[in-house]
Design a protein around this motif. Structure first.
Motif, PDB file in Angstrom:
ATOM      1  N   UNK A 195       0.846  -1.190   0.000  1.00  0.00           N
ATOM      2  CA  UNK A 195       0.000   0.000   0.000  1.00  0.00           C
ATOM      3  C   UNK A 195       0.884   1.243   0.000  1.00  0.00           C
ATOM      4  N   UNK A 196       0.572   2.141  -0.901  1.00  0.00           N
ATOM      5  CA  UNK A 196       1.305   3.398  -1.005  1.00  0.00           C
ATOM      6  C   UNK A 196       0.616   4.401  -0.088  1.00  0.00           C
ATOM      7  N   UNK A 197       1.383   4.891   0.878  1.00  0.00           N
ATOM      8  CA  UNK A 197       0.827   5.791   1.879  1.00  0.00           C
ATOM      9  C   UNK A 197       1.837   6.902   2.177  1.00  0.00           C
ATOM     10  N   UNK A 198       1.399   7.848   2.963  1.00  0.00           N
ATOM     11  CA  UNK A 198       2.307   8.917   3.383  1.00  0.00           C
ATOM     12  C   UNK A 198       3.467   8.336   4.183  1.00  0.00           C
ATOM     13  N   UNK A 199       3.190   7.329   4.993  1.00  0.00           N
ATOM     14  CA  UNK A 199       4.243   6.691   5.797  1.00  0.00           C
ATOM     15  C   UNK A 199       5.289   6.044   4.886  1.00  0.00           C
ATOM     16  N   UNK A 200       4.848   5.428   3.804  1.00  0.00           N
ATOM     17  CA  UNK A 200       5.808   4.833   2.863  1.00  0.00           C
ATOM     18  C   UNK A 200       6.605   5.932   2.161  1.00  0.00           C
ATOM     19  N   UNK A 201       5.928   7.001   1.753  1.00  0.00           N
ATOM     20  CA  UNK A 201       6.620   8.151   1.156  1.00  0.00           C
ATOM     21  C   UNK A 201       7.694   8.672   2.114  1.00  0.00           C
ATOM     22  N   UNK A 202       7.350   8.801   3.379  1.00  0.00           N
ATOM     23  CA  UNK A 202       8.292   9.273   4.393  1.00  0.00           C
ATOM     24  C   UNK A 202       9.455   8.301   4.563  1.00  0.00           C
ATOM     25  N   UNK A 203       9.179   7.010   4.513  1.00  0.00           N
ATOM     26  CA  UNK A 203      10.257   6.017   4.646  1.00  0.00           C
ATOM     27  C   UNK A 203      11.226   6.091   3.459  1.00  0.00           C
TER      28      UNK A 203
ATOM     29  N   UNK B  40       9.983   6.783  -8.621  1.00  0.00           N
ATOM     30  CA  UNK B  40       9.658   8.200  -8.780  1.00  0.00           C
ATOM     31  C   UNK B  40      10.062   9.012  -7.553  1.00  0.00           C
ATOM     32  N   UNK B  41       9.750   8.519  -6.377  1.00  0.00           N
ATOM     33  CA  UNK B  41      10.072   9.260  -5.150  1.00  0.00           C
ATOM     34  C   UNK B  41      11.575   9.256  -4.907  1.00  0.00           C
ATOM     35  N   UNK B  42      12.242   8.127  -5.084  1.00  0.00           N
ATOM     36  CA  UNK B  42      13.702   8.074  -4.908  1.00  0.00           C
ATOM     37  C   UNK B  42      14.381   9.044  -5.876  1.00  0.00           C
ATOM     38  N   UNK B  43      13.947   9.061  -7.124  1.00  0.00           N
ATOM     39  CA  UNK B  43      14.531   9.975  -8.112  1.00  0.00           C
ATOM     40  C   UNK B  43      14.346  11.432  -7.705  1.00  0.00           C
ATOM     41  N   UNK B  44      13.157  11.783  -7.281  1.00  0.00           N
ATOM     42  CA  UNK B  44      12.878  13.176  -6.930  1.00  0.00           C
ATOM     43  C   UNK B  44      13.600  13.615  -5.664  1.00  0.00           C
TER      44      UNK B  44
ATOM     45  N   UNK C 202       3.160  -0.926  -9.909  1.00  0.00           N
ATOM     46  CA  UNK C 202       2.749   0.375  -9.383  1.00  0.00           C
ATOM     47  C   UNK C 202       3.584   0.751  -8.155  1.00  0.00           C
ATOM     48  N   UNK C 203       3.830  -0.228  -7.310  1.00  0.00           N
ATOM     49  CA  UNK C 203       4.651  -0.021  -6.115  1.00  0.00           C
ATOM     50  C   UNK C 203       6.081   0.354  -6.526  1.00  0.00           C
ATOM     51  N   UNK C 204       6.600  -0.349  -7.525  1.00  0.00           N
ATOM     52  CA  UNK C 204       7.958  -0.082  -8.012  1.00  0.00           C
ATOM     53  C   UNK C 204       8.060   1.303  -8.645  1.00  0.00           C
ATOM     54  N   UNK C 205       7.087   1.664  -9.470  1.00  0.00           N
ATOM     55  CA  UNK C 205       7.105   2.968 -10.139  1.00  0.00           C
ATOM     56  C   UNK C 205       7.036   4.092  -9.111  1.00  0.00           C
ATOM     57  N   UNK C 206       6.174   3.944  -8.112  1.00  0.00           N
ATOM     58  CA  UNK C 206       6.088   4.955  -7.062  1.00  0.00           C
ATOM     59  C   UNK C 206       7.431   5.080  -6.339  1.00  0.00           C
ATOM     60  N   UNK C 207       8.027   3.949  -5.996  1.00  0.00           N
ATOM     61  CA  UNK C 207       9.322   3.946  -5.303  1.00  0.00           C
ATOM     62  C   UNK C 207      10.375   4.635  -6.154  1.00  0.00           C
TER      63      UNK C 207
ATOM     64  N   UNK D  63      17.105  -0.706   0.388  1.00  0.00           N
ATOM     65  CA  UNK D  63      17.741  -1.557  -0.618  1.00  0.00           C
ATOM     66  C   UNK D  63      17.691  -0.889  -1.988  1.00  0.00           C
ATOM     67  N   UNK D  64      16.547  -0.330  -2.328  1.00  0.00           N
ATOM     68  CA  UNK D  64      16.397   0.271  -3.648  1.00  0.00           C
ATOM     69  C   UNK D  64      17.257   1.523  -3.817  1.00  0.00           C
TER      70      UNK D  64
END
Length: 182
Positions: free
Chosen positions: A5-13, A160-164, A153-158, A94-95
């Motif tokens: 699940x993509x959440x604010x907590x995951x974004x923060x992590x 995208x956020x890591x890149x930004x 979808x989980x990978x793309x979100x990860x 890891x990513x």
């Protein structure tokens, strides 16, 4: 099914993983430089001697410590994710090393980085070690992704956020050049 699940907590992590990975990498350079007797400054994305120039041998040793620590981080997290149950909050640890070392591999075209300098010093060519390190990290990410059935979808979100966050960190360092250790 594994929690993706993509959440604010995951974004923060992810954000914390990028900052932690970058700072740990640079801290390894800084600590080695200091241990070799240099007065050294550390910023968000670089380490440099303040009053002298590193000898070629010392520069190679100092250059090696950042990627070594980054690899150790990735391997430890890989083993934790392999041994234990899925934890999506560990995955960015890891990513992020994979992304950062892959980016550094491509940046060798502009300016040789850690692995590029070491590879050239060893007579292996500019891209040999960067490709090997990036390939190893890709293997760890790919294996984890496959073993835990990570959705695209989980990978793309990860990604995208890591890149930004990485881009923001790198550009902030270039613009503000805030010394963390001096």
């Amino acid at each position: 099914m594994y929690n993706q699940k993509i959440s604010f907590t995951y974004f923060l992590s992810i954000t914390l993983a990028v900052i932690f990975t970058a700072l740990l990498h640079e801290f390894a350079h800084w600590a080695m430089s200091e241990s070799l007797g240099y007065d050294t400054a550390m910023t968000l994305n670089s380490t440099y001697p303040t009053h002298a120039v590193w000898s070629e041998k010392h520069q190679i040793i100092i250059s090696a410590l950042g990627p070594i620590i980054t690899l150790v981080q990735a391997v430890v997290v890989f083993l934790l994710l392999k041994k234990n149950h899925w934890n999506k909050y560990l995955y960015p640890l890891l990513f992020t090393p994979f992304y950062m070392r892959l980016l550094a591999c491509f940046m060798n075209w502009i300016n040789p980085n850690d692995e590029g300098r070491i590879s050239t010093y060893l007579g292996l060519g500019l891209f040999t070690l960067p490709i090997l390190i990036s390939g190893l990290l890709f293997y760890l990410v790919f294996t984890t992704s496959r073993n835990h059935h990570l959705k695209w979808q989980f990978q793309v979100f990860t990604i995208f956020i890591v890149m930004n966050i990485s881009s923001f960190l790198i550009l902030s360092d270039q613009y503000f050049r805030v010394n963390i250790f001096l």
